[in-house]
Design a protein around this motif. Structure first.
Motif, PDB file in Angstrom:
ATOM      1  N   THR A  74      -5.684  15.561   0.304  1.00 19.33           N
ATOM      2  CA  THR A  74      -6.715  15.354  -0.713  1.00 19.33           C
ATOM      3  C   THR A  74      -7.779  16.430  -0.638  1.00 19.33           C
ATOM      4  O   THR A  74      -8.188  17.004  -1.661  1.00 19.33           O
ATOM      5  CB  THR A  74      -7.365  13.971  -0.551  1.00 19.33           C
TER       6      THR A  74
ATOM      7  N   ARG B 147       4.780  17.788   5.032  1.00 18.66           N
ATOM      8  CA  ARG B 147       4.304  17.123   3.810  1.00 18.66           C
ATOM      9  C   ARG B 147       4.175  18.114   2.654  1.00 18.66           C
ATOM     10  O   ARG B 147       4.575  17.793   1.521  1.00 18.66           O
ATOM     11  CB  ARG B 147       2.952  16.455   4.084  1.00 18.66           C
TER      12      ARG B 147
ATOM     13  N   SER C  46      -8.816   7.653   1.858  1.00 19.64           N
ATOM     14  CA  SER C  46      -7.753   7.379   2.821  1.00 19.64           C
ATOM     15  C   SER C  46      -8.276   7.357   4.249  1.00 19.64           C
ATOM     16  O   SER C  46      -7.735   6.640   5.104  1.00 19.64           O
ATOM     17  CB  SER C  46      -6.629   8.409   2.683  1.00 19.64           C
TER      18      SER C  46
ATOM     19  N   ASP D 274      -2.806  11.995   4.170  1.00 16.86           N
ATOM     20  CA  ASP D 274      -3.306  11.836   2.801  1.00 16.86           C
ATOM     21  C   ASP D 274      -4.690  12.468   2.664  1.00 16.86           C
ATOM     22  O   ASP D 274      -4.990  13.139   1.663  1.00 16.86           O
ATOM     23  CB  ASP D 274      -3.387  10.355   2.426  1.00 16.86           C
TER      24      ASP D 274
END
Length: 253
Positions: free
Chosen positions: A123, A159, A228, A119
């Motif tokens: 980001t 991802r 995160s 994450d």
């Protein structure tokens, strides 16, 4: 009365570059804000101060019963396997009344890449339209540690749906510029660099410069205090203090 608050020290490698300490302090504040019931302080293995054993000594002097040291490292190379345990061993010997636990590093452990780490990487990358990525890490001579960087790159590729290759700023090939040139030679036109660094510094500057010379379209900033990552650090603390209480769920992919 002895303080009931859990004592936590976030231990970074340390750098002569003042940006690195500022990034570590920002992450420390972010973790403390998430868990005001903890006492959270930064420490450094080299260059900057205080050292981990100094922070642990201050906790012992304040009559804390328990402390957790979280290595702000993305691989378990020399610093994670030798330096950090050495600091903890010294603190235990000097302050037998303080129970000190070592949390896991922030990178992959046991072949599992934390979802919160991915994450953070995504980001920082942001809405860049890239057709290939380079995961740029500081570098290590330890093959097992490098394997965990490869695991992170593979998970990031899955991802975001584009190829992701690893590059290192030092200690091991390939350099980021060489990887970018290879990708561009293979037909990828929009290559971006993703930072596998927790803080900026000279190695980060050098790997970005190498990649820019080879023609990248963007370079993501180091992870620093991305929410995160603060959550990942907190999860490592919970995991270290309550390994059978389901705290690992906080790190679920």
């Amino acid at each position: 009365m002895r303080p009931a608050r859990l004592a936590v020290t976030l231990t970074a490698h340390g750098s002569r570059d003042p940006r690195a300490a500022r990034a570590t302090e920002a992450l420390t504040r972010a973790v403390a804000a998430r868990h005001p019931e903890w006492e959270v302080r930064a420490s450094y293995l080299d260059h900057a101060g205080p050292r981990p054993r100094e922070v642990l000594a201050s906790y012992a002097e304040a009559d804390h019963r328990r402390a957790v040291l979280v290595p702000l490292l993305l691989t378990s190379a020399y610093h994670g396997r030798v330096d950090v345990p050495g600091e903890i061993t010294a603190a235990r010997a000097e302050h037998p009344g303080l129970e000190v636990s070592q949390a896991e590093v922030l990178g992959p452990v046991g072949g599992r890449v934390p979802g919160l780490l991915l994450d953070g990487l995504v980001t920082r990358l942001g809405p860049v339209a890239a057709d290939a990525l380079v995961l740029a890490a500081a570098g290590t001579r330890n093959a097992a540690a490098r394997a965990t960087v490869e695991q992170a790159a593979a998970a990031l590729s899955a991802r975001v749906g584009v190829p992701c290759r690893v590059a290192y700023a030092s200690a091991a090939p390939p350099l980021s510029g060489d990887v970018v040139r290879d990708l561009r030679g293979a037909g990828y036109e929009r290559v971006a660099v993703v930072s596998y660094f927790l803080a900026p510094g000279l190695l980060w500057d050098s790997t970005v410069a190498s990649a820019r010379e080879a023609g990248i379209v963007a370079a993501a900033e180091p992870l620093t205090d991305v929410p995160s990552i603060a959550a990942l650090v907190a999860g490592r603390v919970l995991e270290a203090t309550a390994p059978r209480a389901g705290a690992v769920a906080a790190l679920a992919a």
